[in-house]
Design an enzyme around this catalytic site. Structure first.
Site, PDB file in Angstrom:
ATOM      1  N   SER A 594       0.635  -0.786   0.310  1.00 22.85           N
ATOM      2  CA  SER A 594      -0.237   0.093   0.369  1.00 22.85           C
ATOM      3  C   SER A 594       0.895   1.635  -0.265  1.00 22.85           C
ATOM      4  O   SER A 594       1.857   1.639  -0.945  1.00 22.85           O
ATOM      5  CB  SER A 594      -0.606  -0.085   0.770  1.00 22.85           C
ATOM      6  OG  SER A 594      -1.846   1.080   1.138  1.00 22.85           O
ATOM      7  N   ASP A 680      -9.402  -4.040  -6.107  1.00 18.88           N
ATOM      8  CA  ASP A 680      -8.928  -3.040  -4.526  1.00 18.88           C
ATOM      9  C   ASP A 680     -10.169  -1.544  -4.452  1.00 18.88           C
ATOM     10  O   ASP A 680      -9.729  -0.598  -6.178  1.00 18.88           O
ATOM     11  CB  ASP A 680      -7.606  -2.870  -4.804  1.00 18.88           C
ATOM     12  CG  ASP A 680      -6.753  -2.335  -2.983  1.00 18.88           C
ATOM     13  OD1 ASP A 680      -7.704  -1.254  -2.793  1.00 18.88           O
ATOM     14  OD2 ASP A 680      -5.936  -2.268  -3.209  1.00 18.88           O
ATOM     15  N   HIS A 715      -8.476  -4.872  -1.432  1.00 23.58           N
ATOM     16  CA  HIS A 715      -7.136  -4.373  -0.933  1.00 23.58           C
ATOM     17  C   HIS A 715      -6.489  -5.561  -0.129  1.00 23.58           C
ATOM     18  O   HIS A 715      -5.202  -5.394  -0.081  1.00 23.58           O
ATOM     19  CB  HIS A 715      -7.166  -3.142   0.071  1.00 23.58           C
ATOM     20  CG  HIS A 715      -6.468  -2.597   0.098  1.00 23.58           C
ATOM     21  ND1 HIS A 715      -5.423  -1.474  -0.987  1.00 23.58           N
ATOM     22  CD2 HIS A 715      -5.814  -2.390   1.242  1.00 23.58           C
ATOM     23  CE1 HIS A 715      -4.665  -1.435   0.072  1.00 23.58           C
ATOM     24  NE2 HIS A 715      -3.882  -1.083   1.368  1.00 23.58           N
TER      25      HIS A 715
END
Length: 745
Positions: A594, A680, A715
């Site tokens: 991320s 995501d 995600h």
């Protein structure tokens, strides 16, 4: 002779983007259209290429997966937690992907306030208790779906109603459902496209939930009355400011619902009286004060008070005592007048816990009928401190504020550890914490309010491993910089290794980092990590600026126009590991996800020669493109983290100087794996999908650059624990392969 696989050739379709007189040509922006068959075909081709390139790693992946699986006690359970007349807990079953949620009636022979009434029943894995019932079997619910995730489970006080939210695609848009726990049947009413879960009121008559806007920002708070259809739900509030993220929470005694709306630098708070069906949301603190704060109501000697944790007195926060009336008097003014910054210092009442330079308070305190529980960080270590109600009364009556560092709290015999609150029912005579360290599996302790000696309820079991075979230590890497007080700025590094590994300069090393949003990489045990340590890999965590390990200052010096510190700190940590003898300079890999994926992209451009492999999970690598588009998920909210490049040319230029996608150069890049998910909503798949072909275009070496995309995940990747273990085994096999650490020592 075996031919090497050929990477997919992404078509170039130049797209121009102009801001502040600067034009950037993006050849791969067309990959953003995930409904395009051409895009989907390309993504499938990338997966096929990745599979071919990493085919030699398949046995290693299988070995690591089996090690994770073998060490994990697959048929297991959580420690029961009492709420109302039931003990609630979860079981995991060998071969099943998801937990099974259960409950059993609590004995009512003792006073509900006695310690014995709060001693959880002894439960054995795989053995049902008398009266035990399954109230939610996630495996049964997930059976019909390729992806399944729960946004939250909420029950009423009587234990008769369950509200749950489910996501079956990975896009984090949930369907809210209700279940009668007496009949185990779902009610006919549902609410679609809910953001996260819902909160039930104590009586189970109302459910409160958020709905997101087109950019996935939760902006509308609704009240659903049980027994009615969703189209009759009452809109309590809509937050139009695109820089505010909102979520509701209950006061500890469930008398009020509060709504937090904010970002990483400031927020506003509203309150709703749940004892009045006709009540409206009331503004307590407005965004114009630019105050970062959290509010917790409490009853003190029959008077409703508010404990407010805030940064008005300093960046590491203080706690003050005030009232609803005192705050609302300062929050008056029309909505047209509101929103202008710096309208003056607020009167927040009496200071209870004063600001300390060496103690960082958590965002909020936890109120119970017995005392106040304070979570705080001292010298990187997160723990729990006890604030007596007598101290709060004394502050109310004029006594001086006390220091958090002077408060007592549970003590543990460990050097680097994490203690977090796990459960604190308002009227309970005990509260519960979770303890873990780098080399100690999670432990659950109950602690009596009257006698804060931890009572061990459970330590997570691990199969066939001697944890004394591993070591953890802390290094400090000098950056050559100094704080304004003249003290040296040093980057803390956690080093994990097998006891047989020495700092002799020959070790394969993995450096992990994150460094954003004030998130700390706190000590926590992880079974998958053992597979690397057993192969002689030194696992290092670089606690870089942008995280919260060393307080708010550490975070502030790794964001906005200081963001590059995050990247240079990581490189500094890597160099220090080599200089200290822990890492072989020719055998260092990097890993992050991320915002940590942004870190991976940045160091790949800045120091590609220092790493032989990089795994970037759901990487935020097309940073500037995303933040320039306020209609993309989360982009406007991110302006307080990165700055606003739309309005500020300095921010634009600074971000362009480090955004990984825009700074790919001709270089010998290491082996790079970009791992992402099609659905995501936080970091869109298109960012790594664009980054990978651009890296290949400029690759001057022979190392492969691959894209691995989960076509049914979000995600967090695929759903289900076995799938997550496979994902982690894939990452660690890729890293181990290029580190030359394939076989256990």
């Amino acid at each position: 002779m075996t031919r090497s696989p050929t990477a997919p050739a992404a078509t170039k379709v130049p797209t121009e983007r102009t801001h502040h007189g600067d034009t950037f040509t993006d050849d791969y922006e067309w990959l953003r259209d995930k409904d395009s068959q051409q895009v989907l075909d390309h993504l499938h081709a990338e997966n096929a290429y990745t599979e071919a390139v990493t085919a030699d790693q398949a046995p290693l992946r299988e070995a690591i997966f089996n090690e994770i699986k073998h060490r994990t006690v697959e048929t297991d359970l959580s420690v029961p937690a009492r709420r109302g007349s039931y003990w609630w807990f979860a079981r995991t079953i060998e071969g099943e992907q998801h937990p099974v949620f259960c409950r059993v009636p609590a004995e009512e022979t003792q006073s509900s306030s006695s310690l014995s009434a709060w001693t959880p029943p002894q439960i054995e894995p795989g053995v049902a208790l008398q009266g035990e019932e399954v109230y939610f079997d996630t495996n049964a619910e997930a059976a019909a779906h390729g992806f399944y995730d729960i946004g939250g489970l909420s029950t009423d006080d009587a234990g008769t109603l369950l509200a749950y939210a489910e996501d079956t695609t990975g896009d984090e848009f949930f369907t809210l459902r209700f279940r009668d726990l007496g009949t185990a049947e779902n009610l006919s009413e549902t609410v679609e496209n809910v953001h996260g879960g819902a909160i039930l009121d104590a009586a189970g008559e109302r459910a409160f939930y958020m709905v997101a806007d087109a950019s996935w920002r939760p902006h509308r708070l609704y009240e659903h009355r049980l027994g009615s259809s969703a189209d009759q739900d009452r809109l309590l509030l809509q937050i139009d400011d695109e820089q505010l993220w909102s979520f509701p929470y209950l006061s500890a005694d469930k008398k009020e619902l509060l709504l937090y709306s904010g970002n990483s630098e400031y927020n506003e708070t509203r309150i709703l009286d749940l004892t009045d069906d006709d009540a409206e949301m009331v503004l307590l603190v407005g965004k114009e004060h630019r105050l970062e704060h959290n509010i917790e109501p409490l009853d003190l000697d029959g008077t409703r008070q508010l404990l407010i944790t805030h940064n008005q007195d300093g960046q590491n926060k203080s706690v003050s005592l005030t009232t609803i009336e005192a705050l609302t008097r300062q929050a008056t003014g029309s909505e047209q007048q509101r929103g202008q910054p710096d309208r003056g210092t607020l009167d927040l009442g009496t200071t209870v816990l004063g600001h300390e330079e060496t103690v960082k308070l958590d965002d909020s305190v936890v109120v119970t009928a017995a005392q106040i529980l304070v979570q705080a960080r001292v010298n990187t270590i997160q723990s729990v401190y006890l604030l007596p109600l007598e101290t709060v009364r004394a502050a109310r009556d004029g006594a001086a504020a006390v220091a958090t560092s002077s408060l007592s709290g549970p003590s543990f015999d460990a050097e680097m550890f994490t203690v977090e609150l796990a459960d604190a029912e308002y009227e309970a005579p005990v509260f519960r914490v979770q303890f873990t360290s780098w080399l100690i599996p999670s432990r659950i302790y109950d602690i009596a309010h009257e006698e804060p000696t931890p009572i061990l309820r459970r330590e997570t079991p691990v199969n066939d491993v001697d944890l004394d075979d591993y070591r953890a230590l802390r290094l400090w890497a000098p950056t050559g910089e100094r704080w304004v007080d003249g003290s040296a700025i040093e980057v803390p590094i956690t080093v994990l290794h097998h006891k047989d590994v020495r700092a002799d300069g020959t070790n394969p090393t993995l450096v992990f980092g994150y460094g954003s949003y004030e998130m700390s990489m706190d000590p926590a045990f992880g079974i998958p990590r053992l597979s690397l340590l057993d192969r002689g890999v030194v696992f290092a965590i670089a606690h870089v600026r942008g995280g919260g390990e060393l307080g708010r200052k550490w975070y502030d010096h790794g964001k906005k126009l200081a963001k590059i510190n995050t990247f240079t700190d990581f490189i500094t940590a890597t160099d220090h590991l080599v200089e200290a003898g822990w890492a072989d300079p020719a055998r260092v890999a990097a890993h992050g996800g991320s915002a940590g994926g942004l870190l991976m992209g940045a160091v790949a451009n800045m120091a590609p020669e220092k790493y032989v492999a990089i795994v970037a999970q759901v990487p935020f690598v097309d940073t500037l493109t995303s933040i320039l588009d306020p209609d993309l998920p989360l982009s406007a909210l991110e302006w307080e983290e990165w700055g606003n490049p739309i309005t500020d040319p300095e921010v634009y230029g600074y971000m362009k100087s480090y955004s990984p996608y825009e700074n790919v150069v001709d270089a010998e890049y290491p082996a790079i794996a970009a791992v992402t998910s099609l659905h995501d909503t936080r970091v869109l798949y298109v960012e790594p999908a664009k980054w990978v072909p651009k890296l290949r275009e400029h690759q001057q070496g022979e190392a492969p650059i691959v894209l691995k995309i989960e076509m049914e995940g979000g995600h967090g990747g695929a759903s289900g624990r076995y799938e997550k273990w496979k994902d982690r085994a894939w990452d660690y096999a890729f890293i181990s392969y290029y580190l030359g650490a394939v076989e256990p020592r």
